[in-house]
Motif scaffolding. Structure first.
Motif, PDB file in Angstrom:
ATOM      1  N   PRO A   1      -1.733  12.321  -2.979  1.00 33.08           N
ATOM      2  CA  PRO A   1      -1.332  13.723  -3.089  1.00 33.08           C
ATOM      3  C   PRO A   1       0.128  13.837  -3.526  1.00 33.08           C
ATOM      4  O   PRO A   1       0.943  12.940  -3.282  1.00 33.08           O
ATOM      5  N   ASP A   2       0.473  14.948  -4.161  1.00 33.47           N
ATOM      6  CA  ASP A   2       1.831  15.195  -4.635  1.00 33.47           C
ATOM      7  C   ASP A   2       2.792  15.222  -3.441  1.00 33.47           C
ATOM      8  O   ASP A   2       2.661  16.077  -2.553  1.00 33.47           O
ATOM      9  N   PRO A   3       3.776  14.297  -3.370  1.00 29.23           N
ATOM     10  CA  PRO A   3       4.693  14.264  -2.220  1.00 29.23           C
ATOM     11  C   PRO A   3       5.605  15.484  -2.143  1.00 29.23           C
ATOM     12  O   PRO A   3       6.268  15.697  -1.128  1.00 29.23           O
TER      13      PRO A   3
ATOM     14  N   HIS B   1      10.863  16.084  -0.814  1.00 29.94           N
ATOM     15  CA  HIS B   1      10.038  14.917  -1.123  1.00 29.94           C
ATOM     16  C   HIS B   1       9.657  14.235   0.184  1.00 29.94           C
ATOM     17  O   HIS B   1      10.517  13.751   0.925  1.00 29.94           O
ATOM     18  N   THR B   2       8.373  14.193   0.477  1.00 29.38           N
ATOM     19  CA  THR B   2       7.873  13.567   1.695  1.00 29.38           C
ATOM     20  C   THR B   2       7.631  12.085   1.459  1.00 29.38           C
ATOM     21  O   THR B   2       6.985  11.702   0.482  1.00 29.38           O
ATOM     22  N   GLY B   3       8.123  11.248   2.381  1.00 25.12           N
ATOM     23  CA  GLY B   3       7.940   9.807   2.256  1.00 25.12           C
ATOM     24  C   GLY B   3       8.932   9.188   1.281  1.00 25.12           C
ATOM     25  O   GLY B   3       9.816   9.857   0.748  1.00 25.12           O
ATOM     26  N   PHE B   4       8.764   7.888   1.068  1.00 21.48           N
ATOM     27  CA  PHE B   4       9.652   7.165   0.165  1.00 21.48           C
ATOM     28  C   PHE B   4       8.949   5.915  -0.322  1.00 21.48           C
ATOM     29  O   PHE B   4       8.437   5.122   0.484  1.00 21.48           O
ATOM     30  N   SER B   5       8.894   5.758  -1.625  1.00 19.40           N
ATOM     31  CA  SER B   5       8.329   4.554  -2.233  1.00 19.40           C
ATOM     32  C   SER B   5       9.453   3.548  -2.413  1.00 19.40           C
ATOM     33  O   SER B   5      10.269   3.675  -3.326  1.00 19.40           O
ATOM     34  N   GLY B   6       9.526   2.568  -1.512  1.00 23.83           N
ATOM     35  CA  GLY B   6      10.622   1.622  -1.504  1.00 23.83           C
ATOM     36  C   GLY B   6      10.525   0.562  -2.578  1.00 23.83           C
ATOM     37  O   GLY B   6       9.578   0.526  -3.377  1.00 23.83           O
TER      38      GLY B   6
ATOM     39  N   PHE C   1       0.852  -1.181   0.000  1.00 26.84           N
ATOM     40  CA  PHE C   1       0.000   0.000   0.000  1.00 26.84           C
ATOM     41  C   PHE C   1       0.891   1.234   0.000  1.00 26.84           C
ATOM     42  O   PHE C   1       1.791   1.367   0.841  1.00 26.84           O
ATOM     43  N   LEU C   2       0.673   2.118  -0.959  1.00 29.04           N
ATOM     44  CA  LEU C   2       1.338   3.417  -0.988  1.00 29.04           C
ATOM     45  C   LEU C   2       0.538   4.379  -0.122  1.00 29.04           C
ATOM     46  O   LEU C   2      -0.688   4.397  -0.177  1.00 29.04           O
ATOM     47  N   THR C   3       1.237   5.191   0.686  1.00 28.68           N
ATOM     48  CA  THR C   3       0.571   6.232   1.463  1.00 28.68           C
ATOM     49  C   THR C   3       1.341   7.538   1.272  1.00 28.68           C
ATOM     50  O   THR C   3       2.476   7.530   0.779  1.00 28.68           O
ATOM     51  N   PRO C   4       0.778   8.664   1.671  1.00 27.53           N
ATOM     52  CA  PRO C   4       1.497   9.933   1.513  1.00 27.53           C
ATOM     53  C   PRO C   4       2.805   9.999   2.295  1.00 27.53           C
ATOM     54  O   PRO C   4       3.658  10.829   1.993  1.00 27.53           O
TER      55      PRO C   4
END
Length: 418
Positions: A246-248, A389-394, A178-181
């Motif tokens: 939302p745009d990170p 850039h907020t967060g990180f898509s690993g 699951f991707l989250t902001p």
């Protein structure tokens, strides 16, 4: 042998065994492990093998989907196996009983008593949720694709979208995240049984068990998430190939009037690192807001450390601002050092404060807020913040991770060329 001497020798041997115990041996190979949660068994894989450099220790990997996550060196003492995960202040401890391990998962937190869950593992078993994964398909539906998701849904409907599920189903086997902001749920692995979804993850810090039922008529999922030792929340999802977050780049930003980021904090060795230091002058600088306790930060660092080694000669610096569970250097300094050793980090990591987001925001007053760990800040050669850039898509997010790395490199190339 004299009969009486033999009896005495036997008694002596039995006494030594009783007093000092005998070290059990553990079978090397793959185990199906489960944590006993309030939502039922939370399965994951363990791969246990004798260490090549130390016959008294074992190398252990947690298996979640395609990830093989290394644990710390495991040891056998008497009849028990101990698998530590020092970065996450947790461990698995189990008694060895032939093909079976039985014990507890134990997690520690500052100023709190240890929290535990029962743990079992069975040697030679490789399925996740059901043996049918490996033989036939037990699924009556296919969940591959994107799902607009509402964690905390009280209605069973997707009233708000605060996450996007991305799933890949092959037969009965299901993987995804699951991707989250503020980041992602890392590597989730499981099954589709009939019309129901089952996913899980255990990496020493994350303890996730997802269950949901699919309604093909409305293309929706409705279920529950059991997280950690005792956490629970409802969730619902709607199939939506166009679901987006939302745009990170717009969640964390500089306050009006600020153009730079002021930061000055100590390393574990006492050396104070400031973004005003000469080492950062006329260089592109990347700032990681992070923590040694944070698996998403671990994913980012696993990318950043080798990337820095390859690119630092281009006039690039990286610095990590670590927000830990304790503000005391005596407590958090060793954890930062363990993280640096594990990921072979060449750039400085400083103790910036605690991982309470309100306190972290006070430590960096130029920002509107610290919304997520990790957050990555890009500073140009003039010392001005150019992108946050907020967060990180690993790597567990697949193409979303690849897209982020492409955007990361494109932005750095632009700043270096200026």
């Amino acid at each position: 042998m004299n009969y009486k001497i033999g009896i005495v020798a036997g008694i002596v041997c039995m006494s030594i065994s009783a007093c000092f115990g005998q070290t059990s041996t553990i079978k090397p190979g793959q185990y199906r492990a489960v944590l006993k949660t309030r939502g039922g068994d939370l399965p994951f894989g363990l791969d246990i093998k004798p260490a090549t450099n130390n016959p008294k220790t074992y190398t252990v990997f947690a298996l979640n989907g395609s990830e093989r996550l290394p644990m710390d060196a495991a040891t056998v003492e008497g009849d028990s196996l101990r698998i530590p995960m020092a970065l996450f202040e947790s461990e698995l401890v189990a008694k060895i009983d032939g093909n079976t391990l039985r014990g507890v998962y134990r997690r520690r937190r500052v100023a709190l008593p240890p929290q535990t869950l029962p743990f079992e593992a069975q040697y030679g078993v490789t399925y996740r949720f059901t043996p049918k994964e490996e033989t036939t398909t037990s699924a009556t539906t296919n969940l591959t694709g994107k799902w607009a998701t509402d964690f905390g849904s009280k209605t069973g409907k997707v009233d708000t979208v605060n996450a996007v599920g991305v799933f890949d189903q092959k037969g009965s086997r299901l993987s995804g995240t699951f991707l989250t902001p503020t980041g992602d749920y890392r590597y989730l692995s499981g099954s589709v049984v009939g019309d129901s979804l089952f996913l899980s993850c255990f990496d020493g810090s994350h303890v996730y068990l997802f269950k949901a039922r699919h309604d093909p008529a409305t293309k929706t999922l409705k279920g529950g998430l059991w997280a950690g030792i005792a956490g629970y929340e409802d969730w619902a999802a709607r199939f939506d190939p166009k679901a987006e977050l939302p745009d990170p780049a717009k969640l964390t930003y500089l306050k009006p009037g600020s153009k730079t980021l002021k930061a000055s904090f100590p390393e574990p060795n006492g050396n104070v690192v400031s973004l005003a230091d000469a080492r950062f002058k006329n260089k592109v600088t990347i700032v990681q807001i992070m923590g040694s306790w944070c698996p998403n930060c671990m994913d980012e660092t696993n990318f950043m450390s080798p990337w820095y080694k390859k690119n630092k000669q281009r006039g690039i610096e990286v610095v990590g601002l670590s927000f830990e569970r304790s503000p005391e250097m005596a407590v958090s300094g060793p954890k930062i050092e363990r993280m640096k050793q594990r990921f072979k980090i060449d750039y400085p990591i400083v103790l910036a404060g605690t991982n309470d987001k309100a306190q972290a925001s006070k430590a960096l007053p130029d920002l509107n807020a610290v919304v997520a760990f990790p957050t990555t800040i890009f500073i140009d050669k003039k010392g001005q913040v150019r992108h946050i850039h907020t967060g990180f898509s690993g790597p567990g997010t697949g193409k979303y991770y690849d897209q982020y790395i492409e955007e990361f490199n494109r932005l750095v190339d632009k700043l270096v060329s200026e």
